[in-house]
Enzyme design. Structure first.
Site: not given
Length: 318
Positions: A119, A244, A274
C-alpha cells in the site's frame, strides 16, 4: 566520462485513474457473509467498492489509468522513457507489469520495472521517479499504482472481503526548474511483517486488523510531519492530505494528529474501498476531477501497509 544533464527538480504533470464498472455494496456482501452495512461502516467506513471483472487484469487497469494520465499531461508516448508500476497483486510474477503496460500504451523501449511495497507502493514509485528525473536517468516517467485485490481475498471472509477492492491510478513525472515533489520519508517495520500476509500462491490475504490499526494510528503521524519538515512546509499550509485509503478511522486519526486544519482530507475509501498501491493516485485524481484541490496546491501523500512499509512526501498538485 560525460555526466548526463540533471534537472533541479521534478514535478507531476497530470494524474489519471480507472475504476472497474462493477459496484459491490455492503448490502450485496451481507447476502454472502455474516455482516451488514452498519457493521462495515462503523469499523472501516466503506459503503461500496469496485471489483474488476473476471478477465480484467492488473495490467488492463494500469493501461486505462496510465493512458488517461499521459493524455492529460500533454506529452506523447514517445516522450516517456521510464515506466514504473506499483502493485502487489499480479496474477503471475513474470513478466513484470510495467513492460507490458508500456508496450500496450505505445511507449517504445522504456526502462520498465515494478515496485512491490504494497500500500506504500505508489509513494515509493513516485520518489524513485523523482530521483530518476533529477539525476538525469530519465526524462519523463509514467508512474502507475494498479491492484486487483479481489483475486487475493476469500470472498466469504468479512475481515478482508469487506475492505479490499480493485482500481488504478497514475501520474506523469517530468523535469522542473523548481521542486514539485518533496523529499520522501520512507521506512519499514519488518518485525511486524506477518501482520498482513499471503502465505503462498494458493492462499488468501490475511490481516491482523487490530495490530495494523494500532501501528498506523501511533507510528505514522510523525512520518507525515517529517515529510512536511523536509519539504519546508508547515501542515497548516497544506491544501490536501491524501493518505492511503486503508480504513476511515485510521485516516481520520492520522489527520487529527497531523494538525493540517485547512487541508481537505481524502476519504475515497467510502466509495472505492482499499485499493492498496492504487489508492493514493486514485483518490487524488478524483479530488482534482471534483475540483476539491486546485493546480499549485500543496498536498501531503502518505502510503503505508504490508511489509510493514511506509512512505510520504509533499507534492504540488498539477
Amino acid at each position: 566520462m560525460r555526466i548526463p544533464d540533471v534537472a533541479p527538480g521534478a514535478k507531476i504533470l497530470a494524474f489519471g485513474h480507472y475504476q472497474p464498472a462493477t459496484i459491490v455494496t455492503n448490502d450485496d456482501l451481507a447476502k454472502v457473509m455474516d455482516t451488514n452495512d452498519e457493521w462495515i461502516q462503523s469499523r472501516v467506513g466503506i459503503r461500496e467498492r469496485r471489483i474488476a471483472a473476471e478477465g480484467e487484469s492488473v495490467e488492463d487497469m494500469a493501461v486505462q489509468a496510465g493512458g488517461k494520465a499521459l493524455a492529460a499531461s500533454g506529452l506523447s508516448a514517445s516522450d516517456i522513457d521510464l515506466v514504473i508500476v506499483a502493485t502487489c497483486t499480479l496474477e503471475t510474477q513474470i513478466p513484470n507489469a510495467a513492460a507490458v503496460v508500456a508496450h500496450r500504451l505505445g511507449i517504445q523501449a522504456p526502462g520498465a520495472f515494478d515496485v512491490n511495497a504494497a500500500c506504500a507502493g505508489f509513494c515509493y514509485a513516485l520518489a524513485t521517479a523523482s530521483a530518476a528525473v533529477r539525476g538525469g536517468a530519465a526524462r519523463n516517467v509514467l508512474v502507475i499504482g494498479s491492484e486487483k485485490l479481489s483475486q487475493w481475498v476469500d470472498p466469504t471472509d468479512r475481515s478482508t472481503a469487506v475492505i479490499f477492492a480493485d482500481g488504478a491510478g497514475a501520474a506523469v513525472v517530468a523535469p522542473s526548474d523548481t521542486p514539485g515533489i518533496g523529499p520522501v520519508v520512507w521506512g519499514s517495520s519488518g518485525d511486524k511483517s506477518d501482520a498482513i500476509i499471503i502465505n503462498d500462491r494458493d492462499d488468501s490475504l490475511h490481516q491482523e486488523g487490530q495490530a495494523v490499526f494500532r501501528w498506523a494510528t501511533t507510528a505514522l503521524h510523525p512520518v507525515a510531519r517529517e515529510a512536511c519538515e523536509r519539504a519546508g512546509v508547515d501542515p497548516s499550509e497544506l491544501a490536501a492530505f491524501v493518505p492511503h485509503q486503508a480504513n476511515l478511522r485510521i485516516i481520520e486519526a492520522i489527520a487529527r494528529k497531523l494538525g493540517a486544519d485547512k487541508a481537505v482530507v481524502a476519504r475515497d475509501i467510502v466509495t472505492a474501498g482499499n485499493t492498496s498501491a492504487a489508492s493514493i493516485p486514485l483518490a487524488l485524481s478524483r479530488m482534482i476531477e471534483r475540483g476539491e484541490v486546485r493546480s499549485g496546491d500543496l498536498a501531503l501523500v502518505l502510503g503505508f501497509g504490508a511489509g510493514l512499509t511506509y512512505a510520504g512526501q509533499v507534492i504540488e498538485v498539477p
